[in-house]
Design a protein around this motif. Structure first.
Motif, PDB file in Angstrom:
ATOM      1  N   SER A 102       0.363   3.231  11.096  1.00  0.00           N
ATOM      2  CA  SER A 102       0.832   4.558  10.679  1.00  0.00           C
ATOM      3  C   SER A 102      -0.336   5.486  10.394  1.00  0.00           C
ATOM      4  CB  SER A 102       1.720   4.438   9.433  1.00  0.00           C
ATOM      5  OG  SER A 102       2.906   3.743   9.723  1.00  0.00           O
ATOM      6  N   ILE A 103      -1.361   4.963   9.729  1.00  0.00           N
ATOM      7  CA  ILE A 103      -2.541   5.779   9.423  1.00  0.00           C
ATOM      8  C   ILE A 103      -3.265   6.184  10.703  1.00  0.00           C
ATOM      9  CG2 ILE A 103      -4.824   5.786   8.319  1.00  0.00           C
ATOM     10  CD1 ILE A 103      -3.666   3.935   6.173  1.00  0.00           C
ATOM     11  N   LEU A 104      -3.492   5.212  11.564  1.00  0.00           N
ATOM     12  CA  LEU A 104      -4.209   5.506  12.809  1.00  0.00           C
ATOM     13  C   LEU A 104      -3.401   6.443  13.699  1.00  0.00           C
ATOM     14  CD1 LEU A 104      -5.663   1.968  13.635  1.00  0.00           C
ATOM     15  CD2 LEU A 104      -6.784   3.888  12.493  1.00  0.00           C
TER      16      LEU A 104
ATOM     17  N   PRO B 168       0.801  -1.230   0.000  1.00  0.00           N
ATOM     18  CA  PRO B 168       0.000   0.000   0.000  1.00  0.00           C
ATOM     19  C   PRO B 168       0.832   1.277   0.000  1.00  0.00           C
ATOM     20  CG  PRO B 168      -0.935  -1.607   1.518  1.00  0.00           C
ATOM     21  CD  PRO B 168       0.394  -2.149   1.076  1.00  0.00           C
ATOM     22  N   ILE B 169       2.010   1.244   0.606  1.00  0.00           N
ATOM     23  CA  ILE B 169       2.853   2.445   0.640  1.00  0.00           C
ATOM     24  C   ILE B 169       3.299   2.817  -0.771  1.00  0.00           C
ATOM     25  CG2 ILE B 169       5.010   3.428   1.491  1.00  0.00           C
ATOM     26  CD1 ILE B 169       4.745   1.585   3.934  1.00  0.00           C
ATOM     27  N   SER B 170       3.740   1.834  -1.542  1.00  0.00           N
ATOM     28  CA  SER B 170       4.178   2.092  -2.917  1.00  0.00           C
ATOM     29  C   SER B 170       3.031   2.604  -3.770  1.00  0.00           C
ATOM     30  CB  SER B 170       4.756   0.817  -3.535  1.00  0.00           C
ATOM     31  OG  SER B 170       5.876   0.360  -2.811  1.00  0.00           O
ATOM     32  N   ILE B 171       1.834   2.058  -3.545  1.00  0.00           N
ATOM     33  CA  ILE B 171       0.673   2.508  -4.319  1.00  0.00           C
ATOM     34  C   ILE B 171       0.296   3.934  -3.931  1.00  0.00           C
ATOM     35  CG2 ILE B 171      -1.757   2.052  -4.848  1.00  0.00           C
ATOM     36  CD1 ILE B 171      -1.161  -0.922  -4.273  1.00  0.00           C
ATOM     37  N   ALA B 172       0.397   4.256  -2.642  1.00  0.00           N
ATOM     38  CA  ALA B 172       0.108   5.622  -2.189  1.00  0.00           C
ATOM     39  C   ALA B 172       1.083   6.618  -2.810  1.00  0.00           C
ATOM     40  CB  ALA B 172       0.171   5.692  -0.666  1.00  0.00           C
ATOM     41  N   MET B 173       2.338   6.228  -2.925  1.00  0.00           N
ATOM     42  CA  MET B 173       3.331   7.103  -3.551  1.00  0.00           C
ATOM     43  C   MET B 173       3.050   7.257  -5.043  1.00  0.00           C
ATOM     44  SD  MET B 173       6.748   5.844  -1.505  1.00  0.00           S
ATOM     45  CE  MET B 173       7.832   7.005  -2.309  1.00  0.00           C
TER      46      MET B 173
ATOM     47  N   TYR C 147      -3.323   6.988   3.512  1.00  0.00           N
ATOM     48  CA  TYR C 147      -1.883   6.887   3.748  1.00  0.00           C
ATOM     49  C   TYR C 147      -1.158   8.033   3.027  1.00  0.00           C
ATOM     50  CZ  TYR C 147       2.677   4.962   4.741  1.00  0.00           C
ATOM     51  OH  TYR C 147       3.963   4.806   5.227  1.00  0.00           O
ATOM     52  N   MET C 148      -1.570   8.318   1.797  1.00  0.00           N
ATOM     53  CA  MET C 148      -0.942   9.398   1.053  1.00  0.00           C
ATOM     54  C   MET C 148      -1.135  10.739   1.754  1.00  0.00           C
ATOM     55  SD  MET C 148      -1.814  11.000  -2.698  1.00  0.00           S
ATOM     56  CE  MET C 148      -3.234  11.854  -2.004  1.00  0.00           C
TER      57      MET C 148
END
Length: 205
Positions: free
Chosen positions: A161-163, A48-53, A86-87
């Motif tokens: 991280s989101i929470l 998900p981090i890579s997709i958010a970036m 996340y983004m």
């Protein structure tokens, strides 16, 4: 680009695609609302981090092409909501470079996904995956190899991280939810229209 309306960024969910927004896209066009349709269908092996970036880069590229640097609205579904949060809240949480007016989440996985956790449950997971094989997940699907699903688990570092970041006070959050109050089986036939939830330290429908 001179906008009479704020552009909308559309972000689909897991095992979905940008075509899910077809009807909405037609409506936006009729209302002369610009939209940018983000796709992560080619990023199944990413987390998900890579997709958010990638979403952040997509928005920046769309802004440059349009010559527009004002506020946007983001409309997202399920896992797409997780990616967007996340983004906005982790990657851009302190800098706040992304000018976003509305976050509009359709059943967003804001606290992680119970389904992602259920897939990994040693007792219920195998039976659930067998029911969904070929319908919702590929046959012989292994959730431990799915980096998106692992990131979506409620106790994953990504969810934490989101929470931990919390929502932004410069963005208006809107969430659309649904319920199957009449327990119609056709709502989701594999589960007879019900939803799995983790309650009081146990799974139930």
């Amino acid at each position: 680009m001179t906008c009479r309306r704020y552009p909308a960024v559309l972000v689909h969910g897991w095992k979905s695609g940008p075509e899910i927004w077809r009807d909405l896209a037609e409506r936006l066009e009729k209302e002369s609302i610009p939209y940018w349709n983000f796709s992560f269908t080619g990023m199944e092996d990413s987390d998900p981090i890579s997709i958010a970036m990638a979403l952040r880069d997509f928005i920046r590229s769309a802004r440059r092409r349009a010559g527009y640097y004002g506020y946007i609205d983001i409309i997202c579904h399920s896992t797409g909501g997780f990616i967007v949060r996340y983004m906005l809240e982790v990657i851009d949480g302190e800098k706040r470079e992304e000018k976003v007016r509305f976050f509009i989440g359709i059943a967003p996985a804001s606290n992680g996904s119970a389904m992602a956790e259920l897939f990994n449950d040693p007792e219920h997971g195998p039976g659930i995956l067998e029911k969904l094989a070929g319908l919702f997940v590929p046959k012989r699907y292994n959730p431990s190899e799915d980096r998106i699903v692992q990131g979506l688990r409620p106790k994953s570092p990504v969810t934490a991280s989101i929470l931990g970041s919390g929502i932004r006070d410069d963005i208006s959050y809107r969430v659309i939810v649904s319920s199957n109050e009449d327990c119609i089986p056709g709502f989701f036939p594999p589960f007879d229209g019900k939803t799995w939830v983790f309650h009081d330290d146990r799974w139930e429908m």
